[in-house]
Design a protein around this motif. Structure first.
Motif, PDB file in Angstrom:
ATOM      1  N   SER A  14      33.794  53.955  29.019  1.00  0.00           N
ATOM      2  CA  SER A  14      35.125  53.740  29.611  1.00  0.00           C
ATOM      3  C   SER A  14      36.153  53.737  28.488  1.00  0.00           C
ATOM      4  N   TYR A  15      37.296  54.348  28.746  1.00  0.00           N
ATOM      5  CA  TYR A  15      38.396  54.211  27.787  1.00  0.00           C
ATOM      6  C   TYR A  15      38.814  52.745  27.795  1.00  0.00           C
ATOM      7  N   VAL A  16      39.168  52.219  26.648  1.00  0.00           N
ATOM      8  CA  VAL A  16      39.722  50.869  26.611  1.00  0.00           C
ATOM      9  C   VAL A  16      40.966  50.885  25.727  1.00  0.00           C
ATOM     10  N   ALA A  17      42.018  50.236  26.236  1.00  0.00           N
ATOM     11  CA  ALA A  17      43.251  50.101  25.439  1.00  0.00           C
ATOM     12  C   ALA A  17      43.370  48.618  25.071  1.00  0.00           C
ATOM     13  N   GLY A  18      44.129  47.828  25.823  1.00  0.00           N
ATOM     14  CA  GLY A  18      44.211  46.394  25.529  1.00  0.00           C
ATOM     15  C   GLY A  18      42.982  45.637  26.017  1.00  0.00           C
ATOM     16  N   GLY A  19      42.304  46.178  27.009  1.00  0.00           N
ATOM     17  CA  GLY A  19      41.113  45.528  27.565  1.00  0.00           C
ATOM     18  C   GLY A  19      41.429  44.358  28.485  1.00  0.00           C
ATOM     19  N   THR A  20      42.706  44.091  28.751  1.00  0.00           N
ATOM     20  CA  THR A  20      43.060  42.895  29.538  1.00  0.00           C
ATOM     21  C   THR A  20      42.648  43.028  31.002  1.00  0.00           C
ATOM     22  N   LEU A  21      42.775  44.234  31.538  1.00  0.00           N
ATOM     23  CA  LEU A  21      42.394  44.427  32.940  1.00  0.00           C
ATOM     24  C   LEU A  21      40.881  44.601  33.054  1.00  0.00           C
ATOM     25  N   LEU A  22      40.319  45.370  32.143  1.00  0.00           N
ATOM     26  CA  LEU A  22      38.868  45.607  32.183  1.00  0.00           C
ATOM     27  C   LEU A  22      38.120  44.280  32.135  1.00  0.00           C
ATOM     28  N   ARG A  23      38.537  43.417  31.218  1.00  0.00           N
ATOM     29  CA  ARG A  23      37.835  42.136  31.077  1.00  0.00           C
ATOM     30  C   ARG A  23      37.910  41.332  32.366  1.00  0.00           C
ATOM     31  N   GLY A  49      47.962  44.128  26.378  1.00  0.00           N
ATOM     32  CA  GLY A  49      47.924  45.118  27.466  1.00  0.00           C
ATOM     33  C   GLY A  49      48.900  46.251  27.195  1.00  0.00           C
ATOM     34  N   THR A  50      48.542  47.437  27.638  1.00  0.00           N
ATOM     35  CA  THR A  50      49.373  48.615  27.350  1.00  0.00           C
ATOM     36  C   THR A  50      50.017  49.152  28.628  1.00  0.00           C
ATOM     37  N   ILE A  51      51.044  49.948  28.422  1.00  0.00           N
ATOM     38  CA  ILE A  51      51.729  50.542  29.576  1.00  0.00           C
ATOM     39  C   ILE A  51      50.815  51.579  30.249  1.00  0.00           C
ATOM     40  N   GLY A  93      49.579  48.605  38.937  1.00  0.00           N
ATOM     41  CA  GLY A  93      50.343  47.865  37.933  1.00  0.00           C
ATOM     42  C   GLY A  93      51.814  47.741  38.338  1.00  0.00           C
ATOM     43  N   ASP A  94      52.398  46.625  37.956  1.00  0.00           N
ATOM     44  CA  ASP A  94      53.786  46.367  38.372  1.00  0.00           C
ATOM     45  C   ASP A  94      54.796  47.291  37.706  1.00  0.00           C
ATOM     46  N   SER A  95      54.387  47.973  36.619  1.00  0.00           N
ATOM     47  CA  SER A  95      55.353  48.894  36.001  1.00  0.00           C
ATOM     48  C   SER A  95      55.471  50.197  36.803  1.00  0.00           C
ATOM     49  N   LEU A 143      42.870  61.462  30.210  1.00  0.00           N
ATOM     50  CA  LEU A 143      43.441  60.460  29.311  1.00  0.00           C
ATOM     51  C   LEU A 143      44.967  60.530  29.391  1.00  0.00           C
ATOM     52  N   LEU A 144      45.562  59.427  29.772  1.00  0.00           N
ATOM     53  CA  LEU A 144      47.028  59.399  29.794  1.00  0.00           C
ATOM     54  C   LEU A 144      47.514  59.319  28.350  1.00  0.00           C
ATOM     55  N   VAL A 145      48.323  60.270  27.962  1.00  0.00           N
ATOM     56  CA  VAL A 145      48.743  60.365  26.566  1.00  0.00           C
ATOM     57  C   VAL A 145      50.125  59.732  26.369  1.00  0.00           C
ATOM     58  N   ARG A 198      62.552  44.163  41.391  1.00  0.00           N
ATOM     59  CA  ARG A 198      62.295  42.766  41.762  1.00  0.00           C
ATOM     60  C   ARG A 198      60.843  42.623  42.177  1.00  0.00           C
ATOM     61  N   LYS A 199      60.218  41.598  41.647  1.00  0.00           N
ATOM     62  CA  LYS A 199      58.830  41.285  42.025  1.00  0.00           C
ATOM     63  C   LYS A 199      58.833  39.944  42.736  1.00  0.00           C
ATOM     64  N   VAL A 200      58.208  39.908  43.896  1.00  0.00           N
ATOM     65  CA  VAL A 200      58.097  38.642  44.630  1.00  0.00           C
ATOM     66  C   VAL A 200      56.626  38.261  44.649  1.00  0.00           C
TER      67      VAL A 200
HETATM   68  C1  LIG Z   1      46.012  36.839  33.015  1.00  0.00           C
HETATM   69  C2  LIG Z   1      46.391  38.245  33.429  1.00  0.00           C
HETATM   70  C3  LIG Z   1      47.544  38.426  34.171  1.00  0.00           C
HETATM   71  C4  LIG Z   1      47.923  39.732  34.561  1.00  0.00           C
HETATM   72  N1  LIG Z   1      49.091  39.884  35.274  1.00  0.00           N
HETATM   73  C5  LIG Z   1      49.488  41.133  35.616  1.00  0.00           C
HETATM   74  C6  LIG Z   1      50.725  41.317  36.325  1.00  0.00           C
HETATM   75  O1  LIG Z   1      51.477  40.365  36.601  1.00  0.00           O
HETATM   76  N2  LIG Z   1      51.070  42.591  36.670  1.00  0.00           N
HETATM   77  C7  LIG Z   1      50.287  43.675  36.344  1.00  0.00           C
HETATM   78  O2  LIG Z   1      50.675  44.804  36.672  1.00  0.00           O
HETATM   79  N3  LIG Z   1      49.125  43.524  35.681  1.00  0.00           N
HETATM   80  C8  LIG Z   1      48.708  42.282  35.310  1.00  0.00           C
HETATM   81  N4  LIG Z   1      47.524  42.133  34.631  1.00  0.00           N
HETATM   82  C9  LIG Z   1      46.652  43.298  34.414  1.00  0.00           C
HETATM   83  C10 LIG Z   1      46.728  43.964  33.006  1.00  0.00           C
HETATM   84  O3  LIG Z   1      47.017  43.038  31.992  1.00  0.00           O
HETATM   85  C11 LIG Z   1      47.774  45.071  32.931  1.00  0.00           C
HETATM   86  O4  LIG Z   1      47.603  45.974  34.007  1.00  0.00           O
HETATM   87  C12 LIG Z   1      47.700  45.842  31.588  1.00  0.00           C
HETATM   88  O5  LIG Z   1      48.820  46.677  31.486  1.00  0.00           O
HETATM   89  C13 LIG Z   1      46.446  46.688  31.459  1.00  0.00           C
HETATM   90  O6  LIG Z   1      46.522  47.380  30.227  1.00  0.00           O
HETATM   91  P1  LIG Z   1      45.298  47.391  29.195  1.00  0.00           P
HETATM   92  O7  LIG Z   1      45.727  48.183  28.033  1.00  0.00           O
HETATM   93  O8  LIG Z   1      44.817  46.003  28.891  1.00  0.00           O
HETATM   94  O9  LIG Z   1      44.221  48.155  30.071  1.00  0.00           O
HETATM   95  P2  LIG Z   1      42.643  48.171  29.878  1.00  0.00           P
HETATM   96  O10 LIG Z   1      42.054  46.918  30.425  1.00  0.00           O
HETATM   97  O11 LIG Z   1      42.277  48.550  28.487  1.00  0.00           O
HETATM   98  O12 LIG Z   1      42.291  49.414  30.837  1.00  0.00           O
HETATM   99  C14 LIG Z   1      42.561  49.357  32.219  1.00  0.00           C
HETATM  100  C15 LIG Z   1      42.022  50.643  32.877  1.00  0.00           C
HETATM  101  O13 LIG Z   1      42.813  51.760  32.469  1.00  0.00           O
HETATM  102  C16 LIG Z   1      42.019  52.719  31.762  1.00  0.00           C
HETATM  103  N5  LIG Z   1      42.900  53.195  30.698  1.00  0.00           N
HETATM  104  C17 LIG Z   1      43.605  52.448  29.820  1.00  0.00           C
HETATM  105  N6  LIG Z   1      44.421  53.237  29.096  1.00  0.00           N
HETATM  106  C18 LIG Z   1      44.212  54.511  29.530  1.00  0.00           C
HETATM  107  C19 LIG Z   1      44.756  55.790  29.179  1.00  0.00           C
HETATM  108  N7  LIG Z   1      45.705  55.919  28.244  1.00  0.00           N
HETATM  109  N8  LIG Z   1      44.312  56.876  29.831  1.00  0.00           N
HETATM  110  C20 LIG Z   1      43.361  56.780  30.799  1.00  0.00           C
HETATM  111  N9  LIG Z   1      42.809  55.602  31.162  1.00  0.00           N
HETATM  112  C21 LIG Z   1      43.229  54.491  30.541  1.00  0.00           C
HETATM  113  C22 LIG Z   1      40.769  51.964  31.307  1.00  0.00           C
HETATM  114  O14 LIG Z   1      39.661  52.830  31.202  1.00  0.00           O
HETATM  115  C23 LIG Z   1      40.601  50.984  32.457  1.00  0.00           C
HETATM  116  O15 LIG Z   1      39.973  51.618  33.551  1.00  0.00           O
HETATM  117  C24 LIG Z   1      47.123  40.845  34.216  1.00  0.00           C
HETATM  118  C25 LIG Z   1      45.944  40.632  33.458  1.00  0.00           C
HETATM  119  C26 LIG Z   1      45.585  39.347  33.058  1.00  0.00           C
HETATM  120  C27 LIG Z   1      44.352  39.167  32.242  1.00  0.00           C
END
Ligand SMILES: Cc1cc2nc3c(=O)[nH]c(=O)nc-3n(C[C@H](O)[C@H](O)[C@H](O)COP(=O)(O)OP(=O)(O)OC[C@H]3O[C@@H](n4cnc5c(N)ncnc54)[C@H](O)[C@@H]3O)c2cc1C
Length: 284
Positions: A15-24, A97-99, A108-110, A151-153, A174-176
């Motif tokens: 799996s691609y990983v960027a910040g890993g915040t969502l994957l984890r 976390g990355t965009i 994602g909210d963005s 891969l999103l560049v 606006r996010k509710v």
């Molecule tokens: C406590 C907590 C609160 C959060 N609150 C919010 C929130 O309020 N709103 C919100 O939208 N999100 C929230 N998130 C989710 C997350 O943090 C964000 O969506 C963040 O932007 C994910 O980015 P990342 O780099 O960590 O993604 P990762 O965890 O690294 O990857 C997420 C997914 O995207 C894929 N991926 C990543 N980068 C690319 C790329 N360039 N090209 C192709 N695939 C890719 C990975 O393979 C994986 O499937 C929260 C997470 C946590 C832990």
């Protein structure tokens, strides 16, 4: 290219990983299996950073949400996006976390803000680069999952400056949620557009999301607004069009009716504020 090749070779084992915040979060919740291999994309040259060209901003997909949120150029030209980034998680999560990860997560909210700003997504598909509007990509997601090897560049944000036909620019997000901050969204609304000096809408894009909803544009409401001056009758019609066009995914904490009503109220309140009798827009 190397990252894409590894992903193609190892398929579901990687799996691609960027910040890993969502994957984890997904691994911990049992929503996704931990793959045997992680392909770190954050060190790939060109995937990080924000650049300004004459036509717009280019945002590397591995740029952190925090860096995007602090960027003065994004704040100046795309205030709706800055507002969306500010609403995501906490500073600690945004600094990892990355965009790109936020977009690829599909909810994602963005994403609604990017769609309303008419952002384009540039992908490495292995064979040739592919660019498409964030809106088109999100539309396809309604029917199929994104291709895991793509891969999103980078993300392209076209700058629209005030002009003779559209001197008033407006931009809103606006996010509710169930509380004010650090909360998953129930409803998100993003709105960007322009109007003539007399308040006639020249262009408008409205995108909605929230929770597990895949963001979508409200084309019915957009069509009603284009070329019209905002008055009470038009706002009533727009309210109905938002209720009709918004398709929120089921949420355990809020009914569909509540979320539709909320989205419609937000859109109408913003339009009245910006373009009603006393409205001024972002720039004059
Ligand atoms: C406590 C907590 C609160 C959060 N609150 C919010 C929130 O309020 N709103 C919100 O939208 N999100 C929230 N998130 C989710 C997350 O943090 C964000 O969506 C963040 O932007 C994910 O980015 P990342 O780099 O960590 O993604 P990762 O965890 O690294 O990857 C997420 C997914 O995207 C894929 N991926 C990543 N980068 C690319 C790329 N360039 N090209 C192709 N695939 C890719 C990975 O393979 C994986 O499937 C929260 C997470 C946590 C832990």
């Amino acid at each position: 290219m190397e990252a894409w090749t590894y992903k193609r070779l190892m398929d579901a084992d990687a799996s691609y990983v960027a910040g890993g915040t969502l994957l984890r979060t997904q691994w911990e919740a049992g929503e996704a299996d931990v793959p045997r291999h992680l392909i770190d994309i954050t060190t790939i040259p060109g995937l990080r950073g924000i650049e300004k060209l004459e036509s717009g901003l280019i945002v590397g997909a591995a740029t952190t949400l925090g860096a995007c949120r602090r960027d003065a150029r994004i704040a100046r030209y795309f205030p709706a996006l800055t507002a969306a980034l500010r609403s995501i998680a906490s500073p600690a999560v945004r600094n990892l976390g990355t965009i790109g990860g936020n977009v690829v997560s599909r909810t994602g909210d963005s994403l609604p803000a990017l769609m309303a700003c008419r952002a384009e997504l540039e992908w490495n598909t292995g064979f040739s680069p592919m660019t498409e509007e964030a809106t088109e990509w999100a539309e396809r997601l309604q029917e199929q999952m994104p291709k895991a090897s793509h891969l999103l560049v980078r993300i392209r944000l076209p700058i629209v400056t005030p002009s003779e036909v559209s001197p008033l620019r407006f931009s809103y997000f606006r996010k509710v949620g169930r509380r004010e901050a650090f909360v998953p969204s129930l409803v998100t609304v993003a709105l960007c557009g322009g109007a003539r000096a007399d308040g006639t809408v020249s262009d408008v894009a409205i995108a909605v999301g929230g929770g597990r909803t895949i963001p979508h544009r409200l084309t019915g409401a957009e069509k009603l607004l284009k070329g019209r001056k905002v008055d009470a009758e038009l706002l009533r019609d727009v309210h109905q069009a938002v209720v009709k066009g918004y398709r929120p995914a089921p949420d355990p904490f809020a009914t569909e009716a509540y979320r539709k009503q909320t989205a419609a109220n937000l859109v109408v309140a913003e339009l009245r504020e910006r373009l009603g009798e006393s409205g001024k827009g972002d720039a004059g």
